[in-house]
Design a protein around this motif. Sequence first.
Motif, PDB file in Angstrom:
ATOM      1  N   ALA A  37       0.824  -1.207   0.000  1.00  0.00           N
ATOM      2  CA  ALA A  37       0.000   0.000   0.000  1.00  0.00           C
ATOM      3  C   ALA A  37       0.861   1.261   0.000  1.00  0.00           C
ATOM      4  O   ALA A  37       0.376   2.353  -0.295  1.00  0.00           O
ATOM      5  CB  ALA A  37      -0.926   0.005   1.211  1.00  0.00           C
ATOM      6  N   ALA A  38       2.125   1.119   0.362  1.00  0.00           N
ATOM      7  CA  ALA A  38       3.109   2.202   0.284  1.00  0.00           C
ATOM      8  C   ALA A  38       4.352   1.623  -0.364  1.00  0.00           C
ATOM      9  O   ALA A  38       4.495   0.399  -0.476  1.00  0.00           O
ATOM     10  CB  ALA A  38       3.431   2.734   1.675  1.00  0.00           C
ATOM     11  N   ALA A  42       9.043   3.215   2.349  1.00  0.00           N
ATOM     12  CA  ALA A  42       8.171   4.124   3.114  1.00  0.00           C
ATOM     13  C   ALA A  42       8.406   5.581   2.756  1.00  0.00           C
ATOM     14  O   ALA A  42       8.062   6.488   3.530  1.00  0.00           O
ATOM     15  CB  ALA A  42       8.353   3.924   4.623  1.00  0.00           C
ATOM     16  N   SER A  43       8.955   5.843   1.579  1.00  0.00           N
ATOM     17  CA  SER A  43       9.313   7.219   1.225  1.00  0.00           C
ATOM     18  C   SER A  43       8.112   8.110   0.948  1.00  0.00           C
ATOM     19  O   SER A  43       8.237   9.341   0.934  1.00  0.00           O
ATOM     20  CB  SER A  43      10.252   7.222   0.017  1.00  0.00           C
ATOM     21  OG  SER A  43       9.629   6.651  -1.111  1.00  0.00           O
ATOM     22  N   ASN A  44       6.936   7.525   0.728  1.00  0.00           N
ATOM     23  CA  ASN A  44       5.746   8.360   0.530  1.00  0.00           C
ATOM     24  C   ASN A  44       4.872   8.429   1.781  1.00  0.00           C
ATOM     25  O   ASN A  44       3.713   8.811   1.731  1.00  0.00           O
ATOM     26  CB  ASN A  44       4.930   7.891  -0.683  1.00  0.00           C
ATOM     27  CG  ASN A  44       4.469   6.453  -0.577  1.00  0.00           C
ATOM     28  OD1 ASN A  44       4.526   5.839   0.484  1.00  0.00           O
ATOM     29  ND2 ASN A  44       3.998   5.897  -1.692  1.00  0.00           N
ATOM     30  N   LEU A  45       5.464   8.079   2.915  1.00  0.00           N
ATOM     31  CA  LEU A  45       4.757   8.139   4.192  1.00  0.00           C
ATOM     32  C   LEU A  45       5.412   9.169   5.116  1.00  0.00           C
ATOM     33  O   LEU A  45       6.638   9.318   5.134  1.00  0.00           O
ATOM     34  CB  LEU A  45       4.766   6.779   4.892  1.00  0.00           C
ATOM     35  CG  LEU A  45       4.107   5.609   4.163  1.00  0.00           C
ATOM     36  CD1 LEU A  45       4.281   4.328   4.980  1.00  0.00           C
ATOM     37  CD2 LEU A  45       2.633   5.879   3.900  1.00  0.00           C
ATOM     38  N   PHE A  46       4.579   9.837   5.904  1.00  0.00           N
ATOM     39  CA  PHE A  46       5.052  10.806   6.884  1.00  0.00           C
ATOM     40  C   PHE A  46       4.345  10.538   8.210  1.00  0.00           C
ATOM     41  O   PHE A  46       3.137  10.296   8.240  1.00  0.00           O
ATOM     42  CB  PHE A  46       4.760  12.234   6.426  1.00  0.00           C
ATOM     43  CG  PHE A  46       5.471  12.619   5.161  1.00  0.00           C
ATOM     44  CD1 PHE A  46       6.671  13.315   5.206  1.00  0.00           C
ATOM     45  CD2 PHE A  46       4.943  12.281   3.919  1.00  0.00           C
ATOM     46  CE1 PHE A  46       7.337  13.674   4.035  1.00  0.00           C
ATOM     47  CE2 PHE A  46       5.600  12.623   2.744  1.00  0.00           C
ATOM     48  CZ  PHE A  46       6.808  13.313   2.798  1.00  0.00           C
ATOM     49  N   VAL A  47       5.103  10.577   9.277  1.00  0.00           N
ATOM     50  CA  VAL A  47       4.542  10.410  10.623  1.00  0.00           C
ATOM     51  C   VAL A  47       4.339  11.801  11.205  1.00  0.00           C
ATOM     52  O   VAL A  47       5.256  12.630  11.186  1.00  0.00           O
ATOM     53  CB  VAL A  47       5.493   9.575  11.502  1.00  0.00           C
ATOM     54  CG1 VAL A  47       4.969   9.502  12.938  1.00  0.00           C
ATOM     55  CG2 VAL A  47       5.649   8.170  10.909  1.00  0.00           C
ATOM     56  N   VAL A  48       3.145  12.055  11.720  1.00  0.00           N
ATOM     57  CA  VAL A  48       2.808  13.398  12.201  1.00  0.00           C
ATOM     58  C   VAL A  48       2.394  13.329  13.669  1.00  0.00           C
ATOM     59  O   VAL A  48       1.395  12.697  14.018  1.00  0.00           O
ATOM     60  CB  VAL A  48       1.681  14.026  11.360  1.00  0.00           C
ATOM     61  CG1 VAL A  48       1.368  15.434  11.866  1.00  0.00           C
ATOM     62  CG2 VAL A  48       2.081  14.063   9.882  1.00  0.00           C
TER      63      VAL A  48
END
Length: 218
Positions: A37-38, A42-48
């Motif tokens: 799904a990513a 994980a380069s298109n994921l961001f933890v906020v």
Amino acid sequence: MDLPEAQTPVTPQYDHTPLYCEENVYKLCKKLCSAGAADTEASNLFVVFISNDKKQIPLWHQKASHRADGVILWDYHVICIQKKENEKSPQVWDLDSTLPFPSPLASYVAETFRPSFPLFSEFRRFYRIVHAPMFLRCFASDRRHMKDSEGNWNAQPPPYDPIIAEDGAVHNLNEYMEIHSDDAVATIKADLVNDVRNERLGVVVSETQIEEFFSLST
């Protein structure tokens, strides 16, 4: 995280331990990558991380709430935002939300943060955006923040071992969840995306800037 007792079960294919949102998101990022799904890095994921100086942030549509509108006051919260290349709308993955999973960023902001709802200054939210590959390498938690002064658990911990960073750090959660209004960047510039990718603790933005940031990131 502090607070509530009643929790609604989450979609079973994702790890979820009530009140351990930072670890839930850590596991979620890994799952999204392994499930395709990513992207695998994980380069298109961001933890906020969401918090403020007073550690009092109101969020709506939260499963832990006992109110019809789902509002609850957290000390901090953690979500995952995905921005795929060439896709206009970023997606928010929030395991504690009653909104669709995932939800488009614009609708999530409107429904969860309700920016048009007037807030006293002590409740204004700020957002630490961390690139997921950096977070997965550097984050560590031995869960000490969830124990009382006598060493008893305030909430049952996850069944798996505590998360240790690649450099051997055993606990640095406090560095991520300490968020102050003075930390927020003045303006959103194109090079801010590179800063997020290269800084262990990412960057802090205000509520009016979060959608602007993700309109730049790819």
